[in-house]
Design a protein around this motif. Sequence first.
Motif, PDB file in Angstrom:
ATOM      1  N   VAL A  26       0.852  -1.194   0.000  1.00 53.61           N
ATOM      2  CA  VAL A  26       0.000   0.000   0.000  1.00 53.61           C
ATOM      3  C   VAL A  26       0.888   1.244   0.000  1.00 53.61           C
ATOM      4  O   VAL A  26       1.758   1.383   0.852  1.00 53.61           O
ATOM      5  N   PRO A  27       0.669   2.150  -0.991  1.00 51.86           N
ATOM      6  CA  PRO A  27       1.457   3.383  -0.950  1.00 51.86           C
ATOM      7  C   PRO A  27       1.043   4.227   0.253  1.00 51.86           C
ATOM      8  O   PRO A  27      -0.149   4.291   0.584  1.00 51.86           O
ATOM      9  N   LEU A  28       2.014   4.855   0.897  1.00 51.17           N
ATOM     10  CA  LEU A  28       1.710   5.674   2.073  1.00 51.17           C
ATOM     11  C   LEU A  28       0.626   6.703   1.757  1.00 51.17           C
ATOM     12  O   LEU A  28      -0.297   6.902   2.540  1.00 51.17           O
ATOM     13  N   SER A  29       0.718   7.327   0.582  1.00 45.44           N
ATOM     14  CA  SER A  29      -0.247   8.382   0.253  1.00 45.44           C
ATOM     15  C   SER A  29      -1.670   7.827   0.195  1.00 45.44           C
ATOM     16  O   SER A  29      -2.610   8.487   0.635  1.00 45.44           O
ATOM     17  N   ALA A  30      -1.832   6.607  -0.331  1.00 48.00           N
ATOM     18  CA  ALA A  30      -3.169   6.012  -0.400  1.00 48.00           C
ATOM     19  C   ALA A  30      -3.697   5.737   1.009  1.00 48.00           C
ATOM     20  O   ALA A  30      -4.869   5.977   1.314  1.00 48.00           O
ATOM     21  N   ALA A  31      -2.822   5.241   1.879  1.00 42.43           N
ATOM     22  CA  ALA A  31      -3.240   4.967   3.252  1.00 42.43           C
ATOM     23  C   ALA A  31      -3.648   6.273   3.945  1.00 42.43           C
ATOM     24  O   ALA A  31      -4.689   6.341   4.596  1.00 42.43           O
ATOM     25  N   GLN A  32      -2.843   7.308   3.743  1.00 41.88           N
ATOM     26  CA  GLN A  32      -3.151   8.579   4.407  1.00 41.88           C
ATOM     27  C   GLN A  32      -4.494   9.132   3.944  1.00 41.88           C
ATOM     28  O   GLN A  32      -5.250   9.682   4.743  1.00 41.88           O
ATOM     29  N   ARG A  33      -4.791   9.012   2.656  1.00 44.98           N
ATOM     30  CA  ARG A  33      -6.087   9.505   2.167  1.00 44.98           C
ATOM     31  C   ARG A  33      -7.222   8.789   2.868  1.00 44.98           C
ATOM     32  O   ARG A  33      -8.188   9.400   3.312  1.00 44.98           O
ATOM     33  N   ALA A  34      -7.097   7.476   3.003  1.00 44.67           N
ATOM     34  CA  ALA A  34      -8.163   6.701   3.644  1.00 44.67           C
ATOM     35  C   ALA A  34      -8.324   7.107   5.110  1.00 44.67           C
ATOM     36  O   ALA A  34      -9.430   7.296   5.602  1.00 44.67           O
ATOM     37  N   PHE A  35      -7.202   7.281   5.792  1.00 45.88           N
ATOM     38  CA  PHE A  35      -7.281   7.610   7.224  1.00 45.88           C
ATOM     39  C   PHE A  35      -7.783   9.042   7.435  1.00 45.88           C
ATOM     40  O   PHE A  35      -8.512   9.320   8.372  1.00 45.88           O
ATOM     41  N   ALA A  36      -7.350   9.941   6.555  1.00 42.00           N
ATOM     42  CA  ALA A  36      -7.736  11.347   6.698  1.00 42.00           C
ATOM     43  C   ALA A  36      -9.247  11.512   6.636  1.00 42.00           C
ATOM     44  O   ALA A  36      -9.815  12.388   7.294  1.00 42.00           O
ATOM     45  N   SER A  37      -9.920  10.645   5.884  1.00 40.82           N
ATOM     46  CA  SER A  37     -11.371  10.774   5.780  1.00 40.82           C
ATOM     47  C   SER A  37     -12.028  10.530   7.139  1.00 40.82           C
ATOM     48  O   SER A  37     -13.162  10.911   7.354  1.00 40.82           O
ATOM     49  N   ALA A  38     -11.311   9.895   8.062  1.00 43.81           N
ATOM     50  CA  ALA A  38     -11.842   9.708   9.416  1.00 43.81           C
ATOM     51  C   ALA A  38     -11.126  10.624  10.408  1.00 43.81           C
ATOM     52  O   ALA A  38     -11.194  10.419  11.623  1.00 43.81           O
ATOM     53  N   GLY A  39     -10.407  11.629   9.903  1.00 44.40           N
ATOM     54  CA  GLY A  39      -9.710  12.558  10.799  1.00 44.40           C
ATOM     55  C   GLY A  39      -8.512  11.909  11.480  1.00 44.40           C
ATOM     56  O   GLY A  39      -8.137  12.278  12.591  1.00 44.40           O
ATOM     57  N   GLN A  40      -7.905  10.931  10.807  1.00 45.88           N
ATOM     58  CA  GLN A  40      -6.774  10.214  11.420  1.00 45.88           C
ATOM     59  C   GLN A  40      -5.592  10.179  10.464  1.00 45.88           C
ATOM     60  O   GLN A  40      -5.706  10.500   9.283  1.00 45.88           O
ATOM     61  N   MET A  41      -4.439   9.793  11.004  1.00 48.43           N
ATOM     62  CA  MET A  41      -3.254   9.651  10.159  1.00 48.43           C
ATOM     63  C   MET A  41      -2.375   8.536  10.696  1.00 48.43           C
ATOM     64  O   MET A  41      -2.440   8.171  11.862  1.00 48.43           O
ATOM     65  N   LEU A  42      -1.553   8.011   9.783  1.00 49.14           N
ATOM     66  CA  LEU A  42      -0.449   7.163  10.189  1.00 49.14           C
ATOM     67  C   LEU A  42       0.715   8.143  10.326  1.00 49.14           C
ATOM     68  O   LEU A  42       1.051   8.840   9.373  1.00 49.14           O
ATOM     69  N   ALA A  43       1.298   8.214  11.510  1.00 43.47           N
ATOM     70  CA  ALA A  43       2.257   9.300  11.786  1.00 43.47           C
ATOM     71  C   ALA A  43       3.631   9.026  11.166  1.00 43.47           C
ATOM     72  O   ALA A  43       4.637   8.934  11.847  1.00 43.47           O
ATOM     73  N   LEU A  44       3.623   8.889   9.850  1.00 45.66           N
ATOM     74  CA  LEU A  44       4.860   8.675   9.091  1.00 45.66           C
ATOM     75  C   LEU A  44       4.855   9.649   7.926  1.00 45.66           C
ATOM     76  O   LEU A  44       3.834   9.795   7.261  1.00 45.66           O
ATOM     77  N   ASP A  45       5.966  10.296   7.675  1.00 44.32           N
ATOM     78  CA  ASP A  45       6.015  11.234   6.557  1.00 44.32           C
ATOM     79  C   ASP A  45       7.375  11.266   5.870  1.00 44.32           C
ATOM     80  O   ASP A  45       7.931  12.332   5.624  1.00 44.32           O
ATOM     81  N   PRO A  46       7.921  10.074   5.518  1.00 45.41           N
ATOM     82  CA  PRO A  46       9.175  10.089   4.771  1.00 45.41           C
ATOM     83  C   PRO A  46       8.912  10.694   3.398  1.00 45.41           C
ATOM     84  O   PRO A  46       7.786  10.642   2.910  1.00 45.41           O
TER      85      PRO A  46
END
Lengths: 482, 385
Positions: B74-94
Motif C-alpha cells: 500500500v502506498p503511504l499516500s493512499a493509506a493517508q487519504r483513507a485515514f484522513a477521511s476519518a480525521g486520522q493519520m499514520l504518523a509517518l512522513d518520509p
Amino acid sequence: MSGDRHALISRLQDACGGEHVMTESHELATYRSDGLLHYRQAPLVAALPGTAEQVRRCVAACYEAGVPWVARGAGTGLSGGALPVSDGVLIVLSRLRRIVSVDLDDARIVVEPGVTNVAVSRAVAPTHFYPPDPSSQIVCSIGGNIAENSGGAHCFKYGFTTNYVLGLEVVLTDGTMVTLDRDAPGYDLLGAFVGSEGTLGVATKIALRVIPAPEAVRTLLAFFPDTVSAGDAVTAIVDAGMVPGAIEMMDRLSIQAAEQATGAGYRLDAGAALIVELDGPHEECISGLERLTALCRSAGALDLRIAQSDAERDLIWRTRKAAFAAMGRIAPAYYVQDGVVPRTRLSEVLRRIDELASQYGLRVANVFHAGDGNLHPLVCYDSAVEGEAARAEELAGMIIRACVDAGGSITGEHGVGVDKRAYMPAMFGEADLDAFQRLRCAFDPWGLANPGKVMPTPRLCGEVPGPYRQHPLERAGLAERF
Amino acid sequence: MAATTVEPATFERAAADLAQATAAGRAVRIAGAGSKRLWGASGRQPDVELRTTALDRIVEHNSGDLTARLQAGVPLSAAQRAFASAGQMLALDPPPSPDGTEPTIGGILATGDCGPLRHRYGAPRELVLGITVALSDGTIAQAGGRVIKNVAGYDLARLFAGSFGTLGVILAVNVRLHPLHDLAFTAFGASADPSTLTAGAIALAAAPLELDALDVAWDESGGRLLARCTGAEAARRARRAASLLAGSGLSAVELLDADSELWAGQRAAQRSAHGAVVRVSSRPTSLTAVIAAARECAGTLVGRAAVGHSYVRVEPGAVTLLRDRLRDRLPAGAVATLLDAPDGLRDTLDPWDTVPGPALELARRVKARFDPAGTCNPGVFVGGI
Ligand SMILES: Cc1cc2nc3c(=O)[nH]c(=O)nc-3n(C[C@H](O)[C@H](O)[C@H](O)COP(=O)(O)OP(=O)(O)OC[C@H]3O[C@@H](n4cnc5c(N)ncnc54)[C@H](O)[C@@H]3O)c2cc1C
C-alpha cells in the motif's frame, strides 16, 4: 554432579564474592517466587553480582558448566518470568543500582538494571520524567521493565518501555558482552530484546530517553451508572481526537473495595468510575478539560470531580492503585488477569466476563487501562472452599480466551512467563512460534537463558547453520568503511 | 542478465515464490514501489525481483480503535487519504523519491525511513503493532497483534523494521493511528551560527510544548530551526516556541500558518536525484559538530534536531569530498549511513558504518536463522549480510 555443583559455586563465589552467593535453603526461600506467588521453585544457587563484569562471569560460569540460569530484578513480575529452575542459577540484579549518567540536554539517562523505575524519574526531575510507570514502580527494576516491556497508566499517550530504550549492554549466554544501540546500523536487536522476558540475555546497562515533564496536569474523576456508559464516554473522548495522559476505569466492585481502603469519597452507588488525566501544555489542558467534562456529561456521567490540588489528585490515584490490594478486604484471595481487547469491544467483553463470572459462581472485579483496552479482571475466590481456586484459574483462562476471540491479546503488560505459556497457541500458530524460536536460537542456541518460559512447549535449537560468507567487496578489501 | 520480476498478489504466492527461489539457489531482490531501490550495499546480483506492489489492500481501518491493517505494498499516500477521511493519520512522513515515487508501507518499515514527524511519533517501528512476513523457506509467520498494547511473544516487527529485506518479505502490518489535526502553526528562526541553532534546539526540546516536529536546516545562506505545533491551541504554543527561539539568539523569528511548503522542503532535502545523501545519527548536542562536518564536504543539511538525525546532502560535484572527508570529521559516536548516491559510489564506499564485532556476529546469527540459504537481498546489509 555434586562435584560439578561445587565447582560452579566456587566460580560464582570467585565472581561475586562469597557473601553474595546463596546456597542454603533458608537463604534461597526468598527467591522461590516472583509476584505470582502460586508458582514456587527454589534455584540450585542464587548469585548476587555487584557489577556488569561480575554478571558476565556468572553467566560464563553457567555456560561452561552447561547449567541454565534465570535473571531476577525486583521479583515483582506477575507471570512467573523470574521463577527459578531447580537445577539452575538465579542471577539477582538488585545490587546493580547505580545511576551511571544523567544528561538532560540530550534527554538521556544511563542506569544499571537494578535501579527502580521511580528512581529514574526522580533522577531527571523536576524538568523531565520517564513515562512508563507500572503501578509497582517504587520497587520494580528497570531491568525487569526492559524484559517485560512494562507499561503503566500513562501508556495510551506516552507508549511503553520499548519506546524509551536508547541502548543496552547485554551479556549473552556464552558470556559475550554486546552493546545494542538504537542508532547502530544493523538489525534492531535492541527492539527484539525488549519484552523478551529474560530469554535472550541479561541487560547490565540501560540507556533511556526521558521527556520534558508536562507543565500542567488536570485530573477528572467521573462516576457513571454502569460500565457501558463509562465506555461510551471513553469512545467519545477518543473519537474527539483527544489524547489524555491516562484513561482508567473501575467497576462497582473495585470502587467498593478501593473506597474501603482509602475513604476518598468515591460514590458507592456508581456502577463505574473513570479517571481521565489530561497533561501537557497549559493552554491545551485548560481547553481540553472543558471538552472533556462536556463529553462525560453527554455520555451520562452522574457526578464529575476535578482535582483542585496535588493532594486531591494523589488521593484519586492512590484509590485507583489501591484497588488491587484492597480486593483483599472483600475476598480472601484473587487472581489478577491481564488481557487486551480492541477498545471498541470493551463493553461486549465486559458483558461476557459478567456472564462467565455468574456461570462460575465467582465475583470478578474490573480495574483497567480503558484507553488501551487493557483489562485487569480480578477473579475473587476463597481457597478454603474446596475446588474454588481451580475454578478461579479456569475462569481467568476463559476471560483470556474471550479477549483473544475479540481480536485482542493474552497479555498487555505482565508477560507470558510460565503462567501464560499455555495460551500462546490461542494467538499464534506453529509457524509463528517457530519464527519466535529462530530469534531465541540466534541469541541462545544452547537454551540456557530462562528455559521453560514464553514458549508453550520446550523446544531445542537445531544446529547453527554454516558460517557467514564474507561480502565480496570486503574480501577484496575494496570497500572502505566511512 | 536481467532479473525476472514477480509481483505476487497473495501471501501464499509470495511465500511460494521465495521458497522456489531458495530451492533453486537464486537470490531475490525484494522491492516495494522502488522509491529507495538503491539504498544499502549493491549486494549480489539478484536473479529474481519480488515486488510487493500487488499486495496493495487496506485490509482494515478500525477508526474507533485508531488501528489499521495494511498490506505491504500500500502506498503511504493512499493509506493517508483513507485515514484522513476519518480525521486520522499514520504518523509517518518520509519523502517520496526524487522522481516522485511514493513509498510503500513495507518499504518504509524495511528501511526505517522517516520524516519530520519522527520527532513526536518515533521511527516507523514504534507505530507497528503486528507484522506478517514470508520467510525464505516459504513459511508465513506473524508476530504481535492488532491491539495497541500487547506483550505476547517476541517483537519480530522490530526485528524486521530496518532489516532491508534481508530476513524475509514483509507482507502486512498492523499499525497504530493518531488523530489528524487541521490547525497547525510553525515557529521559525534563523542563525548563521551553528552553536546558536544547537542551543535553540536544546531549549525547544526541553520545553513542555509537545511539538509535532522540530527540524533544523543548513545551507550556504545559513541555518534555520522550525518548530511545528498542531491541535486546538497550536497558535499559542507556536508563539511560545517563537519566543524561545528569539530568547536563544535566533533572528528573523516568525510564526507561519501556511507552513506546508516549508515542511515539504525539509522532506525533499532528505533525497537527491544526482548527488549523494548521508544520514548521520548523533547526540542532539552534537549538532554543531555535524553541521561543521557537512560544511567541510560542501554539504547542506536538514534534520530532526532533538532526535539527533541529520541528512547531509551534496551535489554531484562534491561526492568525492563527501566520501573522503565526512566520516573523519563527524563527532565521536556518530553513525553515518549512505542513502542516495550516484552510480559507482557505493562500490567504493560501504554505505554502512562499522558495527562492533559482537553485535555484528549476533546479527549474522539472526540472518542465519531466518534466511539460512541467503535468498533475501543477499549482501545489501551491514557487514555484507
Ligand atoms: C502490585 C503490582 C503492580 C504491578 N503493576 C504493573 C503495571 O502497572 N504495569 C506493568 O507493566 N507491570 C506491572 N506489574 C508487574 C511487574 O512489576 C513488572 O513486570 C516489572 O517490570 C517487573 O520488574 P522486576 O524488576 O520485578 O522483574 P522480575 O519480576 O524480577 O523479573 C521479570 C522478568 O524480567 C527478567 N529480568 C529481570 N531483570 C533482567 C535483566 N536485567 N536482564 C534481563 N532480564 C531480566 C526476569 O528473568 C523475568 O523474566 C505489577 C506488579 C505488581 C506486584
